[in-house]
Write a protein that holds these residues in place. Structure first.
Motif, PDB file in Angstrom:
ATOM      1  N   ASN A 101       0.477  -6.162  -5.858  1.00 61.96           N
ATOM      2  CA  ASN A 101       1.453  -5.095  -5.657  1.00 61.96           C
ATOM      3  C   ASN A 101       1.345  -4.107  -6.824  1.00 61.96           C
ATOM      4  O   ASN A 101       0.574  -4.317  -7.763  1.00 61.96           O
ATOM      5  N   THR A 102       2.119  -3.042  -6.755  1.00 63.84           N
ATOM      6  CA  THR A 102       1.984  -1.969  -7.745  1.00 63.84           C
ATOM      7  C   THR A 102       2.179  -2.477  -9.175  1.00 63.84           C
ATOM      8  O   THR A 102       1.370  -2.168 -10.064  1.00 63.84           O
ATOM      9  N   GLU A 103       3.224  -3.276  -9.388  1.00 62.69           N
ATOM     10  CA  GLU A 103       3.535  -3.737 -10.748  1.00 62.69           C
ATOM     11  C   GLU A 103       2.402  -4.587 -11.314  1.00 62.69           C
ATOM     12  O   GLU A 103       1.982  -4.401 -12.455  1.00 62.69           O
ATOM     13  N   ALA A 104       1.922  -5.530 -10.506  1.00 62.39           N
ATOM     14  CA  ALA A 104       0.864  -6.420 -10.977  1.00 62.39           C
ATOM     15  C   ALA A 104      -0.434  -5.641 -11.212  1.00 62.39           C
ATOM     16  O   ALA A 104      -1.155  -5.864 -12.192  1.00 62.39           O
ATOM     17  N   TYR A 105      -0.706  -4.699 -10.333  1.00 61.27           N
ATOM     18  CA  TYR A 105      -1.903  -3.876 -10.462  1.00 61.27           C
ATOM     19  C   TYR A 105      -1.840  -3.051 -11.745  1.00 61.27           C
ATOM     20  O   TYR A 105      -2.799  -2.988 -12.515  1.00 61.27           O
ATOM     21  N   LEU A 123       0.808  -1.223   0.000  1.00 62.17           N
ATOM     22  CA  LEU A 123       0.000   0.000   0.000  1.00 62.17           C
ATOM     23  C   LEU A 123       0.845   1.280   0.000  1.00 62.17           C
ATOM     24  O   LEU A 123       0.575   2.205  -0.767  1.00 62.17           O
ATOM     25  N   GLU A 124       1.883   1.321   0.845  1.00 59.63           N
ATOM     26  CA  GLU A 124       2.637   2.574   0.982  1.00 59.63           C
ATOM     27  C   GLU A 124       3.327   2.992  -0.317  1.00 59.63           C
ATOM     28  O   GLU A 124       3.262   4.155  -0.710  1.00 59.63           O
ATOM     29  N   ALA A 125       3.971   2.014  -0.964  1.00 61.17           N
ATOM     30  CA  ALA A 125       4.674   2.325  -2.217  1.00 61.17           C
ATOM     31  C   ALA A 125       3.681   2.788  -3.284  1.00 61.17           C
ATOM     32  O   ALA A 125       3.919   3.744  -4.022  1.00 61.17           O
ATOM     33  N   TRP A 126       2.561   2.120  -3.331  1.00 61.13           N
ATOM     34  CA  TRP A 126       1.531   2.481  -4.324  1.00 61.13           C
ATOM     35  C   TRP A 126       0.976   3.871  -4.029  1.00 61.13           C
ATOM     36  O   TRP A 126       0.874   4.712  -4.913  1.00 61.13           O
ATOM     37  N   LEU A 127       0.647   4.101  -2.744  1.00 60.52           N
ATOM     38  CA  LEU A 127       0.085   5.403  -2.345  1.00 60.52           C
ATOM     39  C   LEU A 127       1.040   6.548  -2.650  1.00 60.52           C
ATOM     40  O   LEU A 127       0.629   7.614  -3.095  1.00 60.52           O
ATOM     41  N   ARG A 128       2.318   6.309  -2.407  1.00 59.24           N
ATOM     42  CA  ARG A 128       3.322   7.349  -2.660  1.00 59.24           C
ATOM     43  C   ARG A 128       3.276   7.765  -4.132  1.00 59.24           C
ATOM     44  O   ARG A 128       3.220   8.940  -4.461  1.00 59.24           O
ATOM     45  N   ARG A 129       3.275   6.789  -5.012  1.00 63.92           N
ATOM     46  CA  ARG A 129       3.246   7.073  -6.445  1.00 63.92           C
ATOM     47  C   ARG A 129       1.960   7.833  -6.826  1.00 63.92           C
ATOM     48  O   ARG A 129       1.992   8.792  -7.602  1.00 63.92           O
ATOM     49  N   GLU A 130       0.821   7.391  -6.266  1.00 62.39           N
ATOM     50  CA  GLU A 130      -0.444   8.047  -6.578  1.00 62.39           C
ATOM     51  C   GLU A 130      -0.431   9.513  -6.136  1.00 62.39           C
ATOM     52  O   GLU A 130      -0.855  10.400  -6.863  1.00 62.39           O
ATOM     53  N   LEU A 131       0.064   9.750  -4.915  1.00 65.69           N
ATOM     54  CA  LEU A 131       0.087  11.116  -4.380  1.00 65.69           C
ATOM     55  C   LEU A 131       1.052  11.991  -5.169  1.00 65.69           C
ATOM     56  O   LEU A 131       0.759  13.156  -5.441  1.00 65.69           O
ATOM     57  N   GLN A 132       2.189  11.421  -5.549  1.00 62.56           N
ATOM     58  CA  GLN A 132       3.148  12.191  -6.348  1.00 62.56           C
ATOM     59  C   GLN A 132       2.509  12.619  -7.666  1.00 62.56           C
ATOM     60  O   GLN A 132       2.671  13.748  -8.118  1.00 62.56           O
ATOM     61  N   ALA A 133       1.773  11.713  -8.272  1.00 60.00           N
ATOM     62  CA  ALA A 133       1.116  12.029  -9.544  1.00 60.00           C
ATOM     63  C   ALA A 133       0.031  13.080  -9.341  1.00 60.00           C
ATOM     64  O   ALA A 133      -0.042  14.076 -10.063  1.00 60.00           O
ATOM     65  N   LEU A 181       1.402  11.187   2.906  1.00 64.37           N
ATOM     66  CA  LEU A 181       1.407   9.724   2.884  1.00 64.37           C
ATOM     67  C   LEU A 181       1.227   9.158   4.290  1.00 64.37           C
ATOM     68  O   LEU A 181       0.362   8.316   4.532  1.00 64.37           O
ATOM     69  N   HIS A 182       2.030   9.656   5.240  1.00 68.63           N
ATOM     70  CA  HIS A 182       1.948   9.119   6.596  1.00 68.63           C
ATOM     71  C   HIS A 182       0.645   9.505   7.278  1.00 68.63           C
ATOM     72  O   HIS A 182       0.106   8.743   8.072  1.00 68.63           O
ATOM     73  N   HIS A 183       0.141  10.656   6.939  1.00 64.16           N
ATOM     74  CA  HIS A 183      -1.163  11.073   7.455  1.00 64.16           C
ATOM     75  C   HIS A 183      -2.240  10.080   6.993  1.00 64.16           C
ATOM     76  O   HIS A 183      -3.026   9.574   7.800  1.00 64.16           O
ATOM     77  N   LEU A 184      -2.256   9.762   5.716  1.00 67.57           N
ATOM     78  CA  LEU A 184      -3.278   8.863   5.166  1.00 67.57           C
ATOM     79  C   LEU A 184      -3.145   7.439   5.719  1.00 67.57           C
ATOM     80  O   LEU A 184      -4.141   6.825   6.109  1.00 67.57           O
ATOM     81  N   VAL A 185      -1.894   6.953   5.761  1.00 67.44           N
ATOM     82  CA  VAL A 185      -1.678   5.602   6.280  1.00 67.44           C
ATOM     83  C   VAL A 185      -2.107   5.533   7.749  1.00 67.44           C
ATOM     84  O   VAL A 185      -2.760   4.580   8.180  1.00 67.44           O
ATOM     85  N   GLY A 186      -1.784   6.591   8.501  1.00 70.28           N
ATOM     86  CA  GLY A 186      -2.179   6.646   9.911  1.00 70.28           C
ATOM     87  C   GLY A 186      -3.685   6.636  10.083  1.00 70.28           C
ATOM     88  O   GLY A 186      -4.229   5.927  10.942  1.00 70.28           O
ATOM     89  N   VAL A 187      -4.367   7.388   9.253  1.00 66.13           N
ATOM     90  CA  VAL A 187      -5.833   7.467   9.308  1.00 66.13           C
ATOM     91  C   VAL A 187      -6.450   6.094   9.009  1.00 66.13           C
ATOM     92  O   VAL A 187      -7.373   5.645   9.684  1.00 66.13           O
ATOM     93  N   MET A 188      -5.894   5.402   8.005  1.00 64.64           N
ATOM     94  CA  MET A 188      -6.427   4.081   7.648  1.00 64.64           C
ATOM     95  C   MET A 188      -6.152   3.067   8.758  1.00 64.64           C
ATOM     96  O   MET A 188      -7.017   2.258   9.097  1.00 64.64           O
TER      97      MET A 188
END
Ligand SMILES: [Zn+2]
Ligand SMILES: [Zn+2]
Length: 277
Positions: free
Chosen positions: A226-230, A141-151, A162-169
């Protein structure tokens, strides 16, 4: 604002006290800085990032910015205040440029401007909630989320968000686990609450893309990939979808199909209107 009050702020790291958190990241303020008119206080990085995100939504360069708290127009950020002097960072200088999206980030940003729902048949979202698979840790999740947020935010440094969102979840899942011991909660209720909690946390940063972002988070979690497979599944479906659209809508031009397919595989590129390619 009194000098003493400003000076005291630098002690807020002590003993984990967080009397006056940064309104953007909700953490202890790092590199304290102020907007020059309303004097609201933020981390230097947080307020810079905020301005960058705001300015990415308008085509012209900003020369002032509305404070995210009180909506007052401000012309600069005051920082490095040491009781005697300070630095001033004007809104229109070096604040809106500098980050170039990678190919993968661009592909993801395109996805957010493409119609949703075409992956609904591939990943079983209701099953994910019904069998409480959200309670199992997701290492991708973290690696994927990072890429999404960067985009979405068009910024390389998304750590705080990123850490805010992961913490909330995380805390949502813990809360649900606790509550579940006392009462039965339906899968639909959990799903609804999860999505509204994530939307609330993400909205200041991804703004107009919030609802779509939350759907994508849910889809990624439900995929269990994971990110690649997704990405592989996503891109394959995206291509398939475009090909079907072309064939159904334009059988007469079948011979030109290859070229059409190539152009249709990059939907809604107009969000990059300043791009040279
Ligand atoms: Zn902050
Ligand atoms: Zn303000």
């Amino acid at each position: 604002m009194a000098a003493k009050e400003i000076a005291d702020g630098s002690n807020s790291n002590d003993a984990g006290l967080n009397r006056d958190p940064c309104p953007i990241c909700l953490g202890t303020i790092l590199e304290e800085s102020y907007l020059d008119t309303c004097f609201h206080k933020f981390c230097f990085k947080c307020i810079k990032r905020w301005i960058k995100v705001v300015s990415s939504k308008v085509s012209k360069q900003l020369s002032s910015v509305k404070c995210p708290l009180c909506k007052t127009e401000n012309l600069s950020i005051i920082h490095n205040y040491d009781g005697h002097s300070f630095d001033r960072h004007y809104i229109n200088r070096n604040i809106t440029d500098g980050f170039v999206l990678t190919k993968e980030q661009r592909y993801r940003l395109q996805c957010y401007y493409t119609e949703s729902g075409f992956l609904a048949a591939v990943f079983d979202v209701p099953r994910f909630w019904k069998f409480k698979r959200f309670l199992q840790p997701n290492w991708s999740l973290e690696a994927w989320l990072r890429r999404e947020l960067q985009a979405l935010m068009q910024d390389e440094d998304v750590n705080i968000v990123l850490h805010h969102l992961v913490g909330v979840m995380d805390s949502f899942c813990k809360r649900i686990e606790q509550r579940h011991k006392q009462e039965a909660i339906s899968a639909e209720t959990i799903q609804e609450q999860f999505k509204s909690v994530v939307a609330e946390a993400a909205r200041p940063f991804v703004m107009a893309r919030t609802d779509r972002f939350v759907d994508e988070v849910e889809l990624f979690l439900a995929s269990g990939l994971n990110t690649e497979a997704y990405d592989a599944v996503y891109k394959q479906r995206l291509r398939l979808n475009n090909t079907i659209g072309i064939n159904a809508g334009n059988e007469a031009r079948e011979e030109e199909g290859v070229d059409n397919r190539r152009s249709r595989a990059s939907p809604y590129l107009f969000i990059f209107e300043q791009d040279s390619d």
